[in-house]
Write an enzyme that holds these catalytic residues in place. Structure first.
Site, PDB file in Angstrom:
ATOM      1  N   HIS A 120       0.764  -1.374   0.001  1.00  0.00           N
ATOM      2  CA  HIS A 120      -0.045   0.046   0.231  1.00  0.00           C
ATOM      3  C   HIS A 120       0.920   1.330  -0.212  1.00  0.00           C
ATOM      4  CE1 HIS A 120      -3.784   2.034   1.369  1.00  0.00           C
ATOM      5  NE2 HIS A 120      -3.008   2.951   1.208  1.00  0.00           N
ATOM      6  N   HIS A 143       1.432   5.350  -1.873  1.00  0.00           N
ATOM      7  CA  HIS A 143       0.982   6.641  -2.592  1.00  0.00           C
ATOM      8  C   HIS A 143       2.192   7.077  -3.307  1.00  0.00           C
ATOM      9  CE1 HIS A 143      -3.010   6.882  -0.889  1.00  0.00           C
ATOM     10  NE2 HIS A 143      -2.456   6.235   0.142  1.00  0.00           N
ATOM     11  N   LYS A 195      -9.500  -0.464  -5.629  1.00  0.00           N
ATOM     12  CA  LYS A 195      -9.745   0.143  -4.134  1.00  0.00           C
ATOM     13  C   LYS A 195     -10.879   0.752  -3.985  1.00  0.00           C
ATOM     14  CE  LYS A 195      -8.113   2.098  -0.554  1.00  0.00           C
ATOM     15  NZ  LYS A 195      -6.733   2.733  -0.224  1.00  0.00           N
ATOM     16  N   HIS A 237     -10.420   1.227   2.037  1.00  0.00           N
ATOM     17  CA  HIS A 237     -10.176   2.153   2.948  1.00  0.00           C
ATOM     18  C   HIS A 237     -11.453   2.291   4.051  1.00  0.00           C
ATOM     19  CE1 HIS A 237      -8.743   6.102   4.611  1.00  0.00           C
ATOM     20  NE2 HIS A 237      -9.904   6.289   5.002  1.00  0.00           N
ATOM     21  N   HIS A 293      -4.568  -0.519   6.113  1.00  0.00           N
ATOM     22  CA  HIS A 293      -3.897   0.441   7.243  1.00  0.00           C
ATOM     23  C   HIS A 293      -4.898   0.229   8.509  1.00  0.00           C
ATOM     24  CE1 HIS A 293      -6.929   2.802   5.043  1.00  0.00           C
ATOM     25  NE2 HIS A 293      -5.936   3.221   4.137  1.00  0.00           N
ATOM     26  N   ASP A 342       1.345   2.763   3.495  1.00  0.00           N
ATOM     27  CA  ASP A 342       0.822   3.964   3.381  1.00  0.00           C
ATOM     28  C   ASP A 342       1.420   5.308   3.300  1.00  0.00           C
ATOM     29  OD1 ASP A 342      -1.493   5.301   2.782  1.00  0.00           O
ATOM     30  OD2 ASP A 342      -2.512   5.623   4.787  1.00  0.00           O
TER      31      ASP A 342
HETATM   32  O1  DOR Z   1      -3.254   9.713   5.450  1.00  0.00           O
HETATM   33  C1  DOR Z   1      -3.567   9.270   4.426  1.00  0.00           C
HETATM   34  N1  DOR Z   1      -2.890   9.798   3.272  1.00  0.00           N
HETATM   35  N2  DOR Z   1      -4.513   8.420   4.251  1.00  0.00           N
HETATM   36  C2  DOR Z   1      -5.152   8.425   3.231  1.00  0.00           C
HETATM   37  O2  DOR Z   1      -5.991   7.433   3.052  1.00  0.00           O
HETATM   38  C3  DOR Z   1      -4.744   8.990   1.958  1.00  0.00           C
HETATM   39  C4  DOR Z   1      -3.407   9.643   2.054  1.00  0.00           C
HETATM   40  C5  DOR Z   1      -3.056  10.384   0.886  1.00  0.00           C
HETATM   41  O3  DOR Z   1      -3.331   9.987  -0.135  1.00  0.00           O
HETATM   42  O4  DOR Z   1      -2.557  11.453   1.113  1.00  0.00           O
HETATM   43 ZN    ZN Z   2      -3.327   4.985   1.514  1.00  0.00          ZN
END
Ligand code: DOR
Ligand code: ZN
Length: 352
Positions: free
Chosen positions: A16, A18, A102, A139, A177, A250
């Site tokens: 997971h 980004h 997702k 989520h 998460h 995450d």
């Molecule tokens: O803290 C987070 N940041 N939780 C999420 O679900 C998305 C992520 C983000 O894309 O910044």
């Molecule tokens: Zn995330």
């Protein structure tokens, strides 16, 4: 027993992460790619990654941002909307573009406005995913403003997750998460096709960190950190050896100016110290011998993918974490900023 000075692990995957897009992608992708062989890439871009074509193009941009010698494979996900088409998802899965899809409840977190307003709208999609074995990543927070922000994960289990699993008993689901004892208990008792990822930050601090001597935006993420009892339950689950629990950072970079704001963004950028952070927790729990299962074995088993052939090395060496990284799109504050960690990532070792 004396403490080990070195750790060798089968090269882990991040289930997971980004990686963002454009200049931020170029700036951050290597931090993930140098440690992890594969990563499940979150699709919450602007606009979100909803089609096979968009996922292919995004995958190309990721690969272009990473040195090929790092041998990194991005595993793409589809962002589900109310209008998601079963055939588009199935085609992406069949063609090896989508590894999973997702579910963001609409307005639950960063770039989730196009998310799902009611999970029942996904019936046709979930039926198809169940039939083809395509994992659903969730989520897990309700967006009901009547529900206290610290209770939204537990409410999601009762209102959304449990009923959905009952309606789709063969669906593979990753509860992403997780942050609560309720989520740990739910996943532990669920059938084997239900797993969960756990972040390094939810293992490290509880909600007090957000308010330590003042408002601390760099500890703000979603789902928000909970009480200490929940952190302890997460640490127990992660270090238990139970194959339902696996690594998902995450890691979610935001510019410092977007974090230190009257309406600061949620997300913690832990990619620069991901494995070091997990090693810290496992060592504190006396469970270093279980780190490899969590980091490198349970995830591939859940996803039905081969275990990686390479290894990584961590060495015991005091490592100072920078206060900030001056990245091209702007400074970003890493997890553990300004602290010293006991382990240092020392690179990938390739067999033969
Ligand atoms: O803290 C987070 N940041 N939780 C999420 O679900 C998305 C992520 C983000 O894309 O910044
Ligand atoms: Zn995330």
């Amino acid at each position: 027993m004396t403490a080990p000075t070195e750790l060798e692990l089968i090269r882990p995957d991040d289930w997971h992460v980004h990686l963002r897009d454009d200049a931020m992608l170029v700036a951050v992708a290597t931090f993930t790619a140098r440690q992890f062989a594969r990563a499940i890439i979150m699709p919450n871009l602007k606009p979100p990654v909803t089609t096979v074509a968009a996922a292919r193009a995004y995958r190309e941009r990721i690969l272009a941002a990473v040195d090929p010698s790092l041998a990194f494979t991005p595993l793409m996900t589809a962002y589900l909307t109310d209008d998601a088409e079963p055939e588009e998802l199935a085609r992406g899965f069949r063609e090896g573009v989508f590894t999973a899809a997702k579910l963001y409840p609409a307005h639950a977190t960063t770039n989730s406005a196009a998310g799902v307003t009611d999970v029942r709208r996904l019936d046709r999609v979930l039926e198809r995913m169940q039939a083809i074995g395509m994992p659903l990543l969730v989520h897990g927070e309700v967006v009901d403003h009547q529900v206290d922000v610290f209770d939204r994960e537990a409410a999601f289990i009762e209102r959304v997750l449990a009923p959905t699993l009952e309606r789709f008993p063969g669906l593979r689901v990753v509860f992403e998460h997780i942050t609560t004892r309720q989520a740990v208990d739910f996943v532990t008792q669920a059938r084997p096709t239900v797993g969960a990822t756990i972040t390094p930050h939810h293992l490290e601090f509880n909600r007090n960190a957000l308010f330590e001597g003042g408002l601390r935006p760099h500890f703000y993420c979603l789902p928000v950190a909970k009480r200490e009892e929940h952190r302890l339950a997460l640490r127990k689950a992660a270090t238990s050896g139970n194959p339902k629990f696996f690594l998902g950072t995450d890691s979610a970079p935001h510019r410092v100016t977007d974090k230190e704001s009257a309406c600061g963004c949620a997300g913690i950028w832990n990619a620069p110290v991901a494995l070091e952070s997990y090693a810290k927790v496992f060592e504190e729990e006396g469970a270093l011998s279980r780190l490899e299962g969590f980091s490198s074995l349970h995830g591939p088993r859940f996803y039905g993918l081969p275990v990686n052939g390479e290894c990584v090395r961590l060495v015991r060496e005091p490592t100072a974490v920078p206060e900030r990284y001056p990245l091209a799109p702007g400074d970003v504050v890493p997890f553990h900023a300004g602290r010293q960690l006991a382990w240092r990532f020392a690179g990938v070792t390739r067999p033969g």
